[in-house]
Design an enzyme around this catalytic site. Structure first.
Site, PDB file in Angstrom:
ATOM      1  N   ASP A  45       0.821  -1.220  -0.092  1.00  0.00           N
ATOM      2  CA  ASP A  45       0.010  -0.079  -0.022  1.00  0.00           C
ATOM      3  C   ASP A  45       0.789   1.339  -0.033  1.00  0.00           C
ATOM      4  O   ASP A  45       0.298   2.405  -0.104  1.00  0.00           O
ATOM      5  CB  ASP A  45      -1.130  -0.045   1.266  1.00  0.00           C
ATOM      6  N   SER A  46       2.186   1.091   0.163  1.00  0.00           N
ATOM      7  CA  SER A  46       3.081   2.004  -0.168  1.00  0.00           C
ATOM      8  C   SER A  46       2.888   2.812  -1.541  1.00  0.00           C
ATOM      9  O   SER A  46       3.477   3.974  -1.675  1.00  0.00           O
ATOM     10  CB  SER A  46       4.706   1.648  -0.039  1.00  0.00           C
ATOM     11  N   ASP A  84      -1.251  -6.428  -0.316  1.00  0.00           N
ATOM     12  CA  ASP A  84      -1.043  -5.632   0.919  1.00  0.00           C
ATOM     13  C   ASP A  84      -2.547  -5.253   1.332  1.00  0.00           C
ATOM     14  O   ASP A  84      -2.999  -4.426   0.505  1.00  0.00           O
ATOM     15  CB  ASP A  84      -0.072  -4.440   0.958  1.00  0.00           C
ATOM     16  N   LYS A 114      -0.733  -9.579   2.808  1.00  0.00           N
ATOM     17  CA  LYS A 114       0.056  -9.005   3.983  1.00  0.00           C
ATOM     18  C   LYS A 114      -0.836  -8.105   4.942  1.00  0.00           C
ATOM     19  O   LYS A 114      -1.698  -7.422   4.159  1.00  0.00           O
ATOM     20  CB  LYS A 114       1.389  -8.399   3.722  1.00  0.00           C
ATOM     21  N   GLU A 116      -0.896  -5.530   8.508  1.00  0.00           N
ATOM     22  CA  GLU A 116      -0.105  -4.915   9.551  1.00  0.00           C
ATOM     23  C   GLU A 116      -0.997  -5.310  10.959  1.00  0.00           C
ATOM     24  O   GLU A 116      -2.041  -5.199  11.276  1.00  0.00           O
ATOM     25  CB  GLU A 116      -0.027  -3.469   9.394  1.00  0.00           C
ATOM     26  N   GLU A 183       9.587  -4.410  10.401  1.00  0.00           N
ATOM     27  CA  GLU A 183      10.018  -3.050  10.066  1.00  0.00           C
ATOM     28  C   GLU A 183      10.422  -2.008  11.137  1.00  0.00           C
ATOM     29  O   GLU A 183       9.826  -1.747  12.103  1.00  0.00           O
ATOM     30  CB  GLU A 183       8.648  -2.234   9.425  1.00  0.00           C
TER      31      GLU A 183
HETATM   32  O1  KIV Z   1       3.531  -1.056   1.597  1.00  0.00           O
HETATM   33  C1  KIV Z   1       4.847  -1.449   1.518  1.00  0.00           C
HETATM   34  O2  KIV Z   1       5.459  -1.254   0.708  1.00  0.00           O
HETATM   35  C2  KIV Z   1       5.321  -2.085   2.859  1.00  0.00           C
HETATM   36  C3  KIV Z   1       6.880  -2.075   3.086  1.00  0.00           C
HETATM   37  C4  KIV Z   1       7.161  -2.469   4.584  1.00  0.00           C
HETATM   38  C5  KIV Z   1       7.509  -3.106   2.366  1.00  0.00           C
HETATM   39  O3  KIV Z   1       4.557  -2.691   3.701  1.00  0.00           O
END
Ligand code: KIV
Length: 266
Positions: A45-46, A84, A114, A116, A183
């Site tokens: 999500d970056s 993500d 993924k 968080e 991270e």
């Molecule tokens: O969103 C992202 O790119 C991440 C980074 C920590 C790799 O979560």
């Protein structure tokens, strides 16, 4: 070449090989990363910050993540693609979280997601894993929590917060996560977590002892200028290279050098 799977991640951990990961958000860069032999691509999500030019990752939507993940999976032949989960796609309830995670596999062709979080997403990880959706958990600096954390700060610096992160790492492993992204935590804590867990750890600013490493593509190639975290190593400055090429093209057009006969039809 066979596609990388979560089993290869676990195998690398057992055998002591390093897992290589990078982010990508579109077809051309996903293709380059895949051809370069990267094990796994995260559609992070970056993308909100490095592609969309947003202040932070919070406004990124599920539909945008699916849109970008589709471009990436279309390009990739070997790497494992991980989608993500964006802000509020899972925090609102387990049923909605499973549905959104499933979209990455069903609509976009990703192999895993993924998310968080630590203890607070243990139930989500269990429910997703039960639904055959492999989950990578992400603890330490979690960018979706910037307002609670007060910015992009290194986590786990005190004994108490380090112990808490170690505990969270065990919780996500016990809940069924196939790997754990760490991270911005101190090198010693990255080492301890990596030694104690049987699932692989993927570090970004978590030191060299993690079982694998990930960086944001635009940091690696010099296309994100707003800030450069200490843990980034820039391998090329593509902004400078692209600037040179575009300036030369502009000059060629201005001077009448381009197009020449070579670029013209007879
Ligand atoms: O969103 C992202 O790119 C991440 C980074 C920590 C790799 O979560």
């Amino acid at each position: 070449m066979p596609t990388v799977t979560i089993h290869d991640f676990l195998k690398k951990k057992k055998e002591g090989g390093k897992i290589t990961m990078i982010t990508a958000y579109d077809y051309p860069f996903a293709r380059i990363a895949d051809e370069a032999g990267i094990d796994s691509i995260l559609v992070g999500d970056s993308l909100g910050m490095v592609v969309q030019g947003l202040e932070n990752t919070l406004p990124v939507t599920m539909d945008e993540m699916i849109y970008h993940t589709k471009m990436v999976t279309r390009a990739v032949k070997n790497a494992m693609v991980i989608g993500d989960m964006p802000f509020l796609s899972y925090q609102t309830g387990i049923a909605e979280a499973v549905k959104n995670a499933g979209r990455f596999l069903k609509e976009a062709g990703a192999a895993a997601v993924k998310m968080e979080g630590g203890a607070e997403i243990a139930g989500h990880i269990r429910a997703m894993t039960k639904s055959d959706i492999p989950v990578m958990a992400h603890i330490g600096l979690t960018p979706q929590s910037i307002h609670r954390m007060g910015g992009y700060k290194v986590q786990g610096k005190t004994e108490e917060s380090a112990n808490r992160l170690l505990e969270e790492a065990h919780i996500v492993e016990d809940s069924g996560a196939f790997s754990l992204l760490l991270e911005a935590i101190p090198i010693g804590l990255g080492k301890k977590i990596s030694e104690e867990l049987s699932i692989p750890t993927i570090g970004i600013g978590a030191g060299p002892h993690c079982d694998g490493q990930i960086l944001v593509l635009h940091d690696v190639i010099g296309l994100f200028e707003r800030f450069v975290p200490k843990f980034v190593k820039q391998y090329i400055n593509m902004k400078e290279e692209a600037m040179k090429a575009i300036r030369t093209y502009r000059d060629d057009v201005t001077k009448g050098i381009f197009p020449s006969e070579d670029q013209s039809f007879k």
